[in-house]
Design a protein around this motif. Sequence first.
Motif, mmCIF file in Angstrom:
data_model
loop_
_atom_site.group_PDB
_atom_site.id
_atom_site.type_symbol
_atom_site.label_atom_id
_atom_site.label_comp_id
_atom_site.label_asym_id
_atom_site.label_seq_id
_atom_site.Cartn_x
_atom_site.Cartn_y
_atom_site.Cartn_z
ATOM 1 N N PRO A 474 0.811 -1.218 0.000
ATOM 2 C CA PRO A 474 0.000 0.000 0.000
ATOM 3 C C PRO A 474 0.849 1.276 0.000
ATOM 4 C CG PRO A 474 -0.260 -1.225 2.083
ATOM 5 C CD PRO A 474 0.556 -2.075 1.169
ATOM 6 N N HIS A 475 2.145 1.179 0.378
ATOM 7 C CA HIS A 475 2.985 2.380 0.489
ATOM 8 C C HIS A 475 4.047 2.472 -0.601
ATOM 9 C CE1 HIS A 475 1.143 2.852 4.381
ATOM 10 N NE2 HIS A 475 1.461 1.602 4.640
ATOM 11 N N CYS A 476 4.317 1.349 -1.265
ATOM 12 C CA CYS A 476 5.419 1.319 -2.223
ATOM 13 C C CYS A 476 4.936 0.665 -3.512
ATOM 14 C CB CYS A 476 6.598 0.492 -1.700
ATOM 15 S SG CYS A 476 7.095 0.910 -0.028
ATOM 16 N N ASP A 477 5.649 0.956 -4.577
ATOM 17 C CA ASP A 477 5.283 0.348 -5.848
ATOM 18 C C ASP A 477 6.093 -0.944 -6.046
ATOM 19 O OD1 ASP A 477 4.132 0.187 -8.424
ATOM 20 O OD2 ASP A 477 6.013 0.942 -9.250
ATOM 21 N N VAL A 478 5.919 -1.894 -5.139
ATOM 22 C CA VAL A 478 6.609 -3.195 -5.265
ATOM 23 C C VAL A 478 5.648 -4.305 -4.850
ATOM 24 C CG1 VAL A 478 8.912 -2.272 -4.812
ATOM 25 C CG2 VAL A 478 7.545 -3.068 -2.911
ATOM 26 N N HIS A 479 5.925 -5.515 -5.357
ATOM 27 C CA HIS A 479 5.100 -6.672 -4.988
ATOM 28 C C HIS A 479 5.235 -6.991 -3.518
ATOM 29 C CE1 HIS A 479 6.025 -8.236 -9.259
ATOM 30 N NE2 HIS A 479 5.113 -7.288 -9.272
#
Length: 761
Positions: A474-479
Motif C-alpha cells: 500500500p505504500h510502495c510500488d513493489v510486490h
Amino acid sequence: MSRSRIDRATPSLIEPPVLRHALVATIAPLAPIDKTYSFLVPDELAERLKPGMRVEVPFGRSGRPQVAFCVDVSIQEWASTLKTIISVVDETPMIGPKLLELGRWLSRYYCSYLGHTLDMMIPAAAKAQAGRRRVKYVKLSEKTAKALDKDNLGSAKQQAVVQALRREGQVEIGRLCDLAGCTPAVVTGLEKKELVTIEIVMEEVSPAEANPSPHHPDFELSDDQQSAIGKIGESINSGKFSVQVLFGVTGSGKTEVYVSAIRQVLAAGRQAIMLVPEIALTTQTVRRLQTRFERVAVLHSGLSGVQRSRAWSAIARGEIPVVIGTRSAVFAPCPSLGVIIVDEEAEPSYKNLAAPRYHTRDVAIQRANLEGIPVVLGSATPSLETWKNAHQRKHYQLLRMPTRVRGLAMPQVYLVDMRQEHHERPGVHMLSRAMEEHLSATLDRKEQAVLLLNRRGYAGYLHCPKCKYVYTCPHCDVHMVFHASTGLAHCHYCHQRVEMPKLCPMSNCDGRLSRFGIGTQRVEEELGLKFPAARVRRMDSDAMQKNEDYADILAAFERREFDFLVGTQMIAKGLDFPFVSFVGIVSADTALGLNDFRSEERTFQLVLQVAGRSGRGDAPGHVVVQTFAADADPIRHAVAGNYEAFADGELQKRRRAKLPPWTRMMRVIIADPLYTKLQKAGDALKQELEAALGRRGIAASVFGPSPCPIKRLRDSYRMDIQLTFETAGAMLSAIDLFKSEGTLKSSVKTLTVDVDPVSLQ
Ligand code: ADP
Ligand code: ZN
C-alpha cells in the motif's frame, strides 16, 4: 606560530589605516550548510586550537553555541564583524591532516556538506570519548606544599588528606579517600580553600587484547602467489601511490597475498587497513587474518560504543597495526599507514547508502593517493571500473592469479535451460533433474552442498489469475512477498507486513489470489520434501536475527552439522569450506530483469562467485546453474568461467551506450507524496541544471526526469535525473558549480545526490 604578530586591539581612529591581522579559524558547521565560516581565535585558545578539533561557536542570529569542526587556523586580515570562538571541545584533533584532506575531497566529490562529512568519518563513540573515564587527580597546592606539618588546615579529616598527599604526591581521588578515610566532599572542601588542586585526566579504561602467538601455516606459496607478493612488495618499498589489482580466480589464495603484504608493511613499522564487504559474512577471512597477527582491531557493527572508541584511540596512537573493517574502517586514524587492501572490491555493499554516498573502494584509492602508498584491490571478478583502469591508467598494475592453490581444478559447471526442462518434464519443478541428481550424489558421498536463490521469502508475488491483479504494497510500488515463517505478506522495502487476502481485492472480481514465484523459504521446503534424510538450513536476512547468527550457522556448516545450506547472495561471499563439492544456483536470472545497466555485471559476478565456493577441498567441485536465459552473455561466460570474455564484451556495450565506466554518472533523485508537484519540480530542476552547465560550457548529457524503477517508496513518488560526463574532471566542475550556485535544491520532500551510483533503483 608567533603570538607577537597577532594584534587584536581595536584600531584607533588616530592611527594611520594599517592592515591588521589576527588568528582566524575556518569552521565547518555540522548543520546541512554548504559553507565554511571564519571566527576569531581568542588568545587563550591560540596555542591549543588545531585543525581537526571541534569547537563551540556562536551561530546564526540567536548566536546560540553550536559544535562545529575547525578545518583551518591561520593568520588572516582582521575583520571587525568576526565573532569569537567560545571554546574548544577536543583535547587533541579528532581527525589528522591527511584525513581532513580526505574529508574535503569526499565532501567535494560526493557533493556533501563538509562538517557533516567530517562528523561521519569519526565513530560517534569516539566523539563522545566512550571507553575513557574522567579520572580526578589530587595534589597539594603550592601554598600547602610549602607550609609546615603543624599548620592548622582544618578538621582532622582534612589533615589526614593533606598528610596522605604529602606522603604520596599526586593521588587519584578515590584512592585518596580510602587512604584518608574520608568522603570526596572533604577533598573538594580543601580545593575550595585552595589547599589542594584537582586535575581531571581522561584515561583509557583498558587497552585492546592481544594475540600472543600468531599462527603460521605450513604450506608453500604458489608461484602465482609469490609473484603477486613480490610485485606488491616492490610497490610498498617504492614509497609511492599505486593501485595493485589482484585478479585471482576463486581459491587462488588471495588472502595469503594480503597477509604477506600486511607483514611487509608491519616490518617497516607502518600500519595496514583491510576492508571487507561485510564482517558477519566474511568471518572466515577475518578469523584467518586475526590468527596471523599479534594485534588486530576488527571494527564491526557488533562492537559496543566503549569497544569502538577504545579501538579507535588505540589505532590513533599507533598501537594496533592491523585494522579490519567494513566501509567506515577506510577512515581508521592510522598514524603511518603503509597499505590499504580492499577485498572483493566489486561488492556493491562498499557503496555507502547515506550521505555522503561514497564508494569505499574509491575512497581507499583516494586515501592511498594522499598518503603516497599502494592500495590492493582483490577480486575474482573485478568491477568494470577497475578492469578498465587496470588496462589504461599508468599507476595501475594488474596481478593475475589464474589457477587455484594446490593444483585444485576449477569446478565443473553445467547449464540447465529451464525452458527446455519444462518442455521435457511436465509439471512445475523448482529443481531440475540434474540438480536433484547432484544433490542426491552429494548426500551419498557425505559431502556438502550450497544452494543459492537470490530472493528471500516463500512466494515472489501474489496475483489474481482472473483479472491479473498483482498484490502490491500500500505504500510502495513493489510486490508484496509471501513469507511462510510469518504467514504474512511482507514489503521488502518499507517492511510493512499485512494479512494476505484470500480473494482478489478488485471490485467485481471474486478470483482467488495465488502465490507465484519462489523464494529461499520455498527452496528449503522443497529440499525437505525431496531429501528427507538431508539436514537443511537457510541463511538469509529473515533467518538471521543477530550478527552472531551468521557466524553460528557458518561454524555449524564448517563442523558438518548439516548437509545443505540454502541462501541468498550472502552465501556467495568468501566462504571456504573444504567439504562443499556441489553448488546449485536455483535461478541465475534474478538480477537480469532489473532496469539497471549493471544487472548483467551483477549476474555474472554472482554466478561466478557462488560457483567458486565448490571444489575447494580434495573432492572435485560441481555446479548446476538453472536459467531461463541460457543464451544471455553473463550466464554463458559465467558458466565458462571466463571473466575476461565477459568484461571485454560488456565494456564494448557500455562504450556504445556511453555508460560508466566510460562516463561518470551523477544521479539526482527527488521524492514527494504529490506526483504532480514532483513532475513540475523535476522539470524545473532539469532546466536549471542544463542552464547552469550551459553557462559554464560544461559538456554533459542530462536524462529525465523519469520515474525511478521503484516509482513509489514509503508513500512518496520518486523520479530521477541522470547526468553523465565524459570525464571525472567535468563532473567535478559541474558539482562545484551546482554547489556554488545552489542549483541542487528543490521544493520537494527529499532531494538526494548520488555520485557514481551503483544501483539505479
Ligand atoms: P581466494 O580468496 O582467492 O578464493 P583463499 O585466500 O580463501 O582464496 O584461499 C583458499 C584456501 O587455500 C584457504 O583455505 C587457504 O588457507 C588455502 N591456501 C592459500 N594459499 C595456499 C597455498 N599456497 N597452498 C595451499 N593452500 C593454500
Ligand atoms: Zn512498502
